[in-house]
Write a protein that holds these residues in place. Structure first.
Motif, PDB file in Angstrom:
ATOM      1  N   MET A   1       0.844  -1.161   0.000  1.00 15.67           N
ATOM      2  CA  MET A   1       0.000   0.000   0.000  1.00 15.67           C
ATOM      3  C   MET A   1       0.898   1.235   0.000  1.00 15.67           C
ATOM      4  SD  MET A   1      -2.713   1.018   2.937  1.00 15.67           S
ATOM      5  CE  MET A   1      -4.270   0.627   2.235  1.00 15.67           C
ATOM      6  N   SER A   2       0.690   2.112  -0.903  1.00 20.16           N
ATOM      7  CA  SER A   2       1.510   3.323  -0.956  1.00 20.16           C
ATOM      8  C   SER A   2       0.657   4.530  -0.601  1.00 20.16           C
ATOM      9  CB  SER A   2       2.130   3.492  -2.339  1.00 20.16           C
ATOM     10  OG  SER A   2       1.163   3.927  -3.252  1.00 20.16           O
ATOM     11  N   TYR A   3       1.290   5.477   0.017  1.00 17.63           N
ATOM     12  CA  TYR A   3       0.613   6.697   0.424  1.00 17.63           C
ATOM     13  C   TYR A   3       1.206   7.861  -0.347  1.00 17.63           C
ATOM     14  CZ  TYR A   3      -1.036   3.881   4.299  1.00 17.63           C
ATOM     15  OH  TYR A   3      -1.619   2.910   5.049  1.00 17.63           O
ATOM     16  N   SER A   4       0.393   8.867  -0.570  1.00 17.83           N
ATOM     17  CA  SER A   4       0.886  10.036  -1.276  1.00 17.83           C
ATOM     18  C   SER A   4       1.746  10.869  -0.335  1.00 17.83           C
ATOM     19  CB  SER A   4      -0.273  10.881  -1.799  1.00 17.83           C
ATOM     20  OG  SER A   4      -0.951  11.488  -0.717  1.00 17.83           O
ATOM     21  N   THR A   5       2.596  11.696  -0.935  1.00 17.54           N
ATOM     22  CA  THR A   5       3.468  12.549  -0.140  1.00 17.54           C
ATOM     23  C   THR A   5       2.654  13.504   0.723  1.00 17.54           C
ATOM     24  OG1 THR A   5       5.102  12.415  -1.904  1.00 17.54           O
ATOM     25  CG2 THR A   5       5.402  14.158  -0.288  1.00 17.54           C
ATOM     26  N   GLY A   6       1.561  13.987   0.202  1.00 18.05           N
ATOM     27  CA  GLY A   6       0.707  14.895   0.962  1.00 18.05           C
ATOM     28  C   GLY A   6       0.125  14.237   2.200  1.00 18.05           C
ATOM     29  N   ALA A   7      -0.317  12.991   2.066  1.00 16.14           N
ATOM     30  CA  ALA A   7      -0.885  12.278   3.209  1.00 16.14           C
ATOM     31  C   ALA A   7       0.165  12.059   4.291  1.00 16.14           C
ATOM     32  CB  ALA A   7      -1.470  10.949   2.757  1.00 16.14           C
ATOM     33  N   ILE A   8       1.370  11.743   3.879  1.00 16.99           N
ATOM     34  CA  ILE A   8       2.455  11.537   4.847  1.00 16.99           C
ATOM     35  C   ILE A   8       2.742  12.830   5.600  1.00 16.99           C
ATOM     36  CG2 ILE A   8       4.911  11.015   5.079  1.00 16.99           C
ATOM     37  CD1 ILE A   8       4.511   9.011   2.766  1.00 16.99           C
ATOM     38  N   TRP A   9       2.771  13.961   4.878  1.00 20.00           N
ATOM     39  CA  TRP A   9       3.034  15.244   5.529  1.00 20.00           C
ATOM     40  C   TRP A   9       1.899  15.638   6.465  1.00 20.00           C
ATOM     41  CZ3 TRP A   9       7.332  17.379   6.585  1.00 20.00           C
ATOM     42  CH2 TRP A   9       8.434  17.170   5.772  1.00 20.00           C
ATOM     43  N   VAL A  10       0.666  15.323   6.111  1.00 21.44           N
ATOM     44  CA  VAL A  10      -0.461  15.616   6.996  1.00 21.44           C
ATOM     45  C   VAL A  10      -0.310  14.839   8.304  1.00 21.44           C
ATOM     46  CG1 VAL A  10      -2.958  15.284   7.300  1.00 21.44           C
ATOM     47  CG2 VAL A  10      -2.071  16.279   5.186  1.00 21.44           C
ATOM     48  N   VAL A  11       0.080  13.580   8.212  1.00 28.18           N
ATOM     49  CA  VAL A  11       0.279  12.763   9.411  1.00 28.18           C
ATOM     50  C   VAL A  11       1.433  13.317  10.250  1.00 28.18           C
ATOM     51  CG1 VAL A  11       0.988  10.476  10.224  1.00 28.18           C
ATOM     52  CG2 VAL A  11      -0.709  10.686   8.420  1.00 28.18           C
ATOM     53  N   ILE A  12       2.547  13.671   9.626  1.00 23.78           N
ATOM     54  CA  ILE A  12       3.701  14.205  10.355  1.00 23.78           C
ATOM     55  C   ILE A  12       3.332  15.509  11.065  1.00 23.78           C
ATOM     56  CG2 ILE A  12       5.993  15.225  10.074  1.00 23.78           C
ATOM     57  CD1 ILE A  12       6.492  13.130   7.876  1.00 23.78           C
ATOM     58  N   ILE A  13       2.672  16.406  10.376  1.00 21.48           N
ATOM     59  CA  ILE A  13       2.292  17.695  10.968  1.00 21.48           C
ATOM     60  C   ILE A  13       1.255  17.485  12.079  1.00 21.48           C
ATOM     61  CG2 ILE A  13       1.121  19.884  10.495  1.00 21.48           C
ATOM     62  CD1 ILE A  13       2.550  19.803   7.727  1.00 21.48           C
ATOM     63  N   GLY A  14       0.309  16.592  11.850  1.00 17.47           N
ATOM     64  CA  GLY A  14      -0.696  16.302  12.882  1.00 17.47           C
ATOM     65  C   GLY A  14      -0.077  15.724  14.144  1.00 17.47           C
ATOM     66  N   LEU A  15       0.857  14.792  13.975  1.00 21.12           N
ATOM     67  CA  LEU A  15       1.537  14.222  15.138  1.00 21.12           C
ATOM     68  C   LEU A  15       2.387  15.269  15.855  1.00 21.12           C
ATOM     69  CD1 LEU A  15       2.585  10.736  13.747  1.00 21.12           C
ATOM     70  CD2 LEU A  15       0.865  11.219  15.497  1.00 21.12           C
ATOM     71  N   GLY A  16       3.009  16.155  15.096  1.00 20.86           N
ATOM     72  CA  GLY A  16       3.797  17.222  15.709  1.00 20.86           C
ATOM     73  C   GLY A  16       2.929  18.160  16.531  1.00 20.86           C
ATOM     74  N   ILE A  17       1.788  18.532  15.990  1.00 22.66           N
ATOM     75  CA  ILE A  17       0.871  19.417  16.715  1.00 22.66           C
ATOM     76  C   ILE A  17       0.329  18.707  17.963  1.00 22.66           C
ATOM     77  CG2 ILE A  17      -1.386  20.551  16.597  1.00 22.66           C
ATOM     78  CD1 ILE A  17      -0.716  21.171  13.643  1.00 22.66           C
ATOM     79  N   GLY A  18      -0.028  17.446  17.810  1.00 24.81           N
ATOM     80  CA  GLY A  18      -0.523  16.683  18.965  1.00 24.81           C
ATOM     81  C   GLY A  18       0.513  16.560  20.064  1.00 24.81           C
ATOM     82  N   THR A  19       1.757  16.286  19.687  1.00 24.09           N
ATOM     83  CA  THR A  19       2.833  16.189  20.668  1.00 24.09           C
ATOM     84  C   THR A  19       3.042  17.523  21.374  1.00 24.09           C
ATOM     85  OG1 THR A  19       3.916  14.466  19.387  1.00 24.09           O
ATOM     86  CG2 THR A  19       5.271  15.644  20.974  1.00 24.09           C
ATOM     87  N   PHE A  20       3.036  18.606  20.603  1.00 25.37           N
ATOM     88  CA  PHE A  20       3.200  19.934  21.200  1.00 25.37           C
ATOM     89  C   PHE A  20       2.080  20.224  22.189  1.00 25.37           C
ATOM     90  CE2 PHE A  20       2.100  24.413  21.288  1.00 25.37           C
ATOM     91  CZ  PHE A  20       3.279  24.943  21.789  1.00 25.37           C
ATOM     92  N   LEU A  21       0.842  19.935  21.809  1.00 29.55           N
ATOM     93  CA  LEU A  21      -0.284  20.222  22.694  1.00 29.55           C
ATOM     94  C   LEU A  21      -0.238  19.395  23.975  1.00 29.55           C
ATOM     95  CD1 LEU A  21      -3.173  20.640  20.104  1.00 29.55           C
ATOM     96  CD2 LEU A  21      -2.006  22.423  21.418  1.00 29.55           C
TER      97      LEU A  21
END
Length: 109
Positions: A1-21
């Motif tokens: 299963m391959s994911y698009s680059t955009g989806a990967i960046w959304v996950v990375i940014i979401g995890l970063g925001i969640g960790t910060f919060l």
């Protein structure tokens, strides 16, 4: 299963925001006040709980042997716990376990 680059960046940014919060909720909101005694008492046990959680998978399912039981790593874990209990010194336990691991790897192969 391959994911698009955009989806990967959304996950990375979401995890970063969640960790910060999560960190901000603890450090930013109550960081300038002292914690209650009951919270400090529980926080003292955090390293004692985290360290075995990090080490146990390496002993029970070692990647070096693809998950097969490995006597040298088991002996090193037992020695580390034993030395740590006897000496009440974390560094002595770590160094003793390291020595036992290398001696066991050398002698048992």
């Amino acid at each position: 299963m391959s994911y698009s680059t955009g989806a990967i960046w959304v996950v990375i940014i979401g995890l970063g925001i969640g960790t910060f919060l999560l960190r901000f909720s603890f450090l930013g909101m109550i960081g300038n006040r002292s914690l209650p005694e009951w919270a400090l008492r529980y926080l003292r046990y955090t390293p004692v709980a985290v360290l075995p959680g990090l080490v146990a998978p390496l002993v029970l399912w070692p990647a070096a042997t693809d998950g097969a039981f490995d006597l040298p790593r088991f002996l090193a874990a037992v020695a580390t716990v034993g030395i740590g209990i006897v000496t009440r010194n974390n560094l002595a336990g770590i160094i003793g376990g390291l020595a036992v691991l290398y001696l066991a790897l050398f002698s048992l192969g």
